[in-house]
Enzyme design. Structure first.
Site: not given
Length: 272
Positions: A93, A233
């Site tokens: 995602d 991230s």
């Protein structure tokens, strides 16, 4: 694209903030933060975090989490992953942007030039991707932080590169070569459908912990690869020239400098 928070702009766009940042990126700071988030004393953060990020907890099994990090790395209920070998799927995602890679393995991202040889710590490997594509998946704190392999194939190489921990949010690009400075880990997979694919995980400020599972000589599309501990991230995928026909809307938005929200296991391209 979301506006950056005041705290991130402070860290990267002011002199005082950059002095603070020099302290925050030290490994011992990351270790202390990580230890706290692993402890039961961090449990109080969970409810506040869910509300602030509007996380739909119905997608996850009902359970009590011992620590914030246990919550952050939680596993979702079984979702839909497109297991079709001729389809390229999203490994996570995230917000996706696609960039072309020129013959000199240099591409421009948010006002900084990045050399693939630096990113990969290998000039020889970087040369394989001239004319190919760089897929950048930006995970925010509200995203699911587990990720999968996007294709079947034989593992040719796994490499970890230690580095300083800097925020991977777009505003940071003006001040530090973010992906070169950050710790990162990549897997080189030889696929019948996509040629030689690089799938790289990049750590972020106060994270740095990329938890990839041990793997044998072969991986499979949709197989869980690992997870990030707390923080936003990035996952980077490199594809060789003429290996994929990307979704037209994703390419068009990328040309306009816009990201496209994608989900783990969804189709984002197909074989040429």
């Amino acid at each position: 694209m979301r506006k950056e928070t005041l705290s991130v702009r402070f860290l990267y766009q002011t002199k005082i903030g950059r002095c603070v940042l020099k302290l925050l990126v030290q490994p011992w700071v990351s270790k202390i933060a990580g230890a706290y988030l692993e402890s039961r004393f961090s449990h109080w953060i969970i409810n506040m975090y869910v509300k602030r990020n509007k996380i739909d907890m119905s997608m996850y099994p009902s359970r009590t989490y011992r620590s914030f990090n246990a919550f952050f790395t939680r596993k979702r209920k079984e979702g839909t992953i497109d297991i079709t070998r001729s389809h390229l799927i999203s490994p996570c995602d995230a917000y996706l942007t696609v960039y072309p890679i020129d013959e000199n393995s240099v591409y421009h991202i948010k006002h900084c030039d990045y050399r693939l040889a630096q990113l990969l710590d290998s000039s020889e490997l970087a040369r394989q991707y001239a004319g190919g594509l760089c897929l950048m998946f930006r995970l925010t704190t509200r995203h699911y932080h587990r990720y999968c392999y996007l294709c079947n194939g034989a593992v040719e190489r796994i490499k970890r590169i230690d580095g300083k921990l800097h925020c991977v949010r777009p505003v940071a690009y003006d001040f530090v070569p973010v992906f070169v400075e950050n710790s990162r880990e990549y897997t080189v997979v030889r696929s019948e459908e996509w040629g030689t694919v690089v799938q790289m995980e990049v750590g972020a400020l106060l994270v740095g912990k990329i938890k990839n599972f041990p793997v044998s000589a072969e991986v499979f599309q949709g197989m869980e690869k690992g997870y990030f501990e707390f923080g936003g991230s990035t996952i980077i995928v490199l594809l060789e020239k003429d290996q994929v026909r990307m979704d037209a809307s994703i390419l068009e938005r990328s040309r306009q400098g816009l990201e496209t929200e994608v989900h783990l296991g969804m189709k984002i391209g197909a074989q040429n």
